[in-house]
Scaffold this motif. Structure first.
Motif, mmCIF file in Angstrom:
data_model
loop_
_atom_site.group_PDB
_atom_site.id
_atom_site.type_symbol
_atom_site.label_atom_id
_atom_site.label_comp_id
_atom_site.label_asym_id
_atom_site.label_seq_id
_atom_site.Cartn_x
_atom_site.Cartn_y
_atom_site.Cartn_z
ATOM 1 N N THR A 154 8.729 -2.395 1.835
ATOM 2 C CA THR A 154 9.785 -3.405 1.711
ATOM 3 C C THR A 154 9.655 -4.558 2.704
ATOM 4 O O THR A 154 10.413 -5.525 2.621
ATOM 5 C CB THR A 154 11.155 -2.738 1.918
ATOM 6 N N THR A 155 8.705 -4.467 3.632
ATOM 7 C CA THR A 155 8.572 -5.483 4.678
ATOM 8 C C THR A 155 7.205 -6.147 4.631
ATOM 9 O O THR A 155 6.185 -5.509 4.895
ATOM 10 C CB THR A 155 8.795 -4.873 6.080
ATOM 11 N N GLY A 156 7.184 -7.426 4.288
ATOM 12 C CA GLY A 156 5.930 -8.169 4.274
ATOM 13 C C GLY A 156 5.446 -8.448 5.692
ATOM 14 O O GLY A 156 6.242 -8.608 6.622
ATOM 15 N N ARG A 157 4.135 -8.507 5.842
ATOM 16 C CA ARG A 157 3.544 -8.695 7.167
ATOM 17 C C ARG A 157 3.483 -10.164 7.583
ATOM 18 O O ARG A 157 3.464 -11.062 6.754
ATOM 19 C CB ARG A 157 2.125 -8.104 7.169
ATOM 20 N N ASN A 158 3.383 -10.367 8.886
ATOM 21 C CA ASN A 158 3.172 -11.693 9.465
ATOM 22 C C ASN A 158 1.690 -11.784 9.844
ATOM 23 O O ASN A 158 1.271 -11.219 10.857
ATOM 24 C CB ASN A 158 4.064 -11.889 10.692
ATOM 25 N N PHE A 159 0.900 -12.477 9.051
ATOM 26 C CA PHE A 159 -0.532 -12.514 9.303
ATOM 27 C C PHE A 159 -0.904 -13.458 10.441
ATOM 28 O O PHE A 159 -2.003 -13.359 10.991
ATOM 29 C CB PHE A 159 -1.286 -12.833 8.010
ATOM 30 N N ASP A 160 0.005 -14.334 10.836
ATOM 31 C CA ASP A 160 -0.217 -15.107 12.060
ATOM 32 C C ASP A 160 -0.236 -14.167 13.268
ATOM 33 O O ASP A 160 -0.998 -14.366 14.213
ATOM 34 C CB ASP A 160 0.868 -16.171 12.240
ATOM 35 N N GLU A 161 0.596 -13.156 13.232
ATOM 36 C CA GLU A 161 0.603 -12.162 14.307
ATOM 37 C C GLU A 161 -0.704 -11.374 14.330
ATOM 38 O O GLU A 161 -1.218 -11.030 15.401
ATOM 39 C CB GLU A 161 1.799 -11.219 14.145
ATOM 40 N N THR A 182 3.019 -7.244 -7.923
ATOM 41 C CA THR A 182 4.337 -7.066 -7.314
ATOM 42 C C THR A 182 4.598 -8.249 -6.390
ATOM 43 O O THR A 182 3.658 -8.886 -5.888
ATOM 44 C CB THR A 182 4.428 -5.742 -6.529
ATOM 45 N N PRO A 183 5.870 -8.580 -6.149
ATOM 46 C CA PRO A 183 6.187 -9.848 -5.489
ATOM 47 C C PRO A 183 5.747 -9.971 -4.038
ATOM 48 O O PRO A 183 5.104 -10.955 -3.659
ATOM 49 C CB PRO A 183 7.707 -9.949 -5.619
ATOM 50 N N VAL A 184 6.116 -8.994 -3.190
ATOM 51 C CA VAL A 184 5.775 -9.114 -1.765
ATOM 52 C C VAL A 184 4.266 -9.093 -1.569
ATOM 53 O O VAL A 184 3.710 -9.861 -0.772
ATOM 54 C CB VAL A 184 6.461 -8.006 -0.940
ATOM 55 N N CYS A 185 3.589 -8.223 -2.307
ATOM 56 C CA CYS A 185 2.126 -8.140 -2.192
ATOM 57 C C CYS A 185 1.469 -9.469 -2.559
ATOM 58 O O CYS A 185 0.482 -9.887 -1.934
ATOM 59 C CB CYS A 185 1.584 -7.035 -3.094
ATOM 60 N N THR A 186 2.003 -10.129 -3.560
ATOM 61 C CA THR A 186 1.442 -11.420 -3.981
ATOM 62 C C THR A 186 1.603 -12.457 -2.872
ATOM 63 O O THR A 186 0.680 -13.236 -2.599
ATOM 64 C CB THR A 186 2.133 -11.897 -5.264
ATOM 65 N N ALA A 225 -13.475 -6.784 11.515
ATOM 66 C CA ALA A 225 -12.986 -6.633 10.145
ATOM 67 C C ALA A 225 -11.516 -6.231 10.147
ATOM 68 O O ALA A 225 -11.051 -5.522 11.044
ATOM 69 C CB ALA A 225 -13.799 -5.592 9.389
ATOM 70 N N VAL A 226 -10.801 -6.713 9.137
ATOM 71 C CA VAL A 226 -9.396 -6.348 8.937
ATOM 72 C C VAL A 226 -9.285 -5.700 7.556
ATOM 73 O O VAL A 226 -9.515 -6.343 6.533
ATOM 74 C CB VAL A 226 -8.472 -7.568 9.018
ATOM 75 N N LEU A 227 -8.960 -4.415 7.549
ATOM 76 C CA LEU A 227 -8.686 -3.682 6.308
ATOM 77 C C LEU A 227 -7.176 -3.573 6.186
ATOM 78 O O LEU A 227 -6.512 -3.039 7.078
ATOM 79 C CB LEU A 227 -9.316 -2.287 6.359
ATOM 80 N N PHE A 228 -6.623 -4.128 5.104
ATOM 81 C CA PHE A 228 -5.171 -4.073 4.952
ATOM 82 C C PHE A 228 -4.814 -3.606 3.541
ATOM 83 O O PHE A 228 -5.412 -4.037 2.563
ATOM 84 C CB PHE A 228 -4.512 -5.409 5.282
ATOM 85 N N SER A 229 -3.869 -2.693 3.474
ATOM 86 C CA SER A 229 -3.471 -2.117 2.187
ATOM 87 C C SER A 229 -2.152 -2.722 1.717
ATOM 88 O O SER A 229 -1.356 -3.229 2.500
ATOM 89 C CB SER A 229 -3.321 -0.598 2.312
ATOM 90 N N HIS A 230 -1.956 -2.668 0.404
ATOM 91 C CA HIS A 230 -0.692 -3.105 -0.184
ATOM 92 C C HIS A 230 -0.298 -2.086 -1.242
ATOM 93 O O HIS A 230 -1.153 -1.379 -1.790
ATOM 94 C CB HIS A 230 -0.812 -4.507 -0.785
ATOM 95 N N PRO A 231 0.998 -1.948 -1.537
ATOM 96 C CA PRO A 231 1.438 -0.898 -2.455
ATOM 97 C C PRO A 231 0.901 -1.012 -3.877
ATOM 98 O O PRO A 231 0.454 -0.027 -4.452
ATOM 99 C CB PRO A 231 2.968 -1.023 -2.433
ATOM 100 N N ARG A 232 0.938 -2.222 -4.448
ATOM 101 C CA ARG A 232 0.598 -2.291 -5.865
ATOM 102 C C ARG A 232 0.318 -3.723 -6.298
ATOM 103 O O ARG A 232 0.920 -4.667 -5.780
ATOM 104 C CB ARG A 232 1.762 -1.731 -6.704
ATOM 105 N N ASP A 233 -0.603 -3.887 -7.237
ATOM 106 C CA ASP A 233 -0.871 -5.195 -7.825
ATOM 107 C C ASP A 233 0.336 -5.643 -8.668
ATOM 108 O O ASP A 233 1.152 -4.818 -9.102
ATOM 109 C CB ASP A 233 -2.100 -5.129 -8.735
#
Length: 218
Positions: A147-154, A41-45, A31-39
């Motif tokens: 401020t830094t979006g993740r690389n999900f390929d990584e 919002t641009p980077v989270c989207t 399982a991968v649990l990943f958090s984001h700051p807020r609904d």
């Protein structure tokens, strides 16, 4: 805080697919649990949209996905429509999003970003990633600032490495991808390694120590 190798907390939470108990939800999967700051919002989207597209890749790896932020379920459900539109996807949103509007989970799991706050002044969740194994133990964790979006390929590459090294006496080198040579773990003697791997290449080094051993036999 959860350390590598710890059993991940078996919390209960409201999500966009109803109430879950984490260990029951994980079952025999990774399982991968990943958090984001807020609904909304641009980077989270962009991040959750990218994960929507990568769901088949996670499924190939027997890995479930679950997101979290300090917003409630109604907000998650409304925002998920934007995410699906951004991703160019149709149908139901393909993975649950946890309601952590109380910030209880964010605080207990060390996912709060002190530099990012909502209009009320409360800190938001950072971009955390927790990879949990079928044994419910934490296998890997990564923390990114808001401020830094993740690389999900990584993250997919990380899971490939974790799943391989969980069953083979190897380690994956820098920039490794499936199919590339891997390192024979240094805890194996020369004789033990020869019994496990048909072909081993040993890099000659100035120190004369034979610790850089690679194999493609895995």
């Amino acid at each position: 805080m959860v350390n590598l190798g710890d059993v991940f907390p078996n919390f209960e939470a409201d999500t966009t697919v109803g109430k879950i108990k984490l260990h029951d939800w994980v079952g025999n999967s990774w399982a991968v649990l990943f958090s984001h700051p807020r609904d909304f919002t641009p980077v989270c989207t962009t991040e959750l949209g990218r994960v929507v597209k990568l769901v088949p890749e996670f499924e190939k790896r027997n890995s479930k996905l679950i997101a979290l932020s300090c917003d409630d379920v109604p907000s998650h459900k409304e925002w998920s429509k934007d995410v699906m539109s951004y991703a160019g996807a149709k149908g139901d949103f393909p993975y649950p999003i946890i309601d952590d509007s109380s910030r209880k989970l964010a605080v207990s799991l060390g996912m709060v970003d002190p530099d990012e706050k909502c209009p009320s002044g409360n800190p938001l969740t950072c971009r955390a990633v927790f990879v949990i194994g079928p044994d419910k133990k934490l296998k890997a964790s990564i923390l990114y600032p808001a401020t830094t979006g993740r690389n999900f390929d990584e993250i997919l590459r990380l899971i490939d490495s974790l799943q391989l090294t969980a069953v083979k006496k190897v380690a994956t080198p820098a920039d490794w991808k499936p199919g590339m040579p891997v390192m024979v773990v240094p805890t194996l003697s020369k004789d033990e390694a020869a019994k496990l791997f048909k072909k081993i290449e040993t890099k000659q080094l100035p120190s004369k120590q034979e610790y850089l051993r690679t194999t493609t036999d895995y």
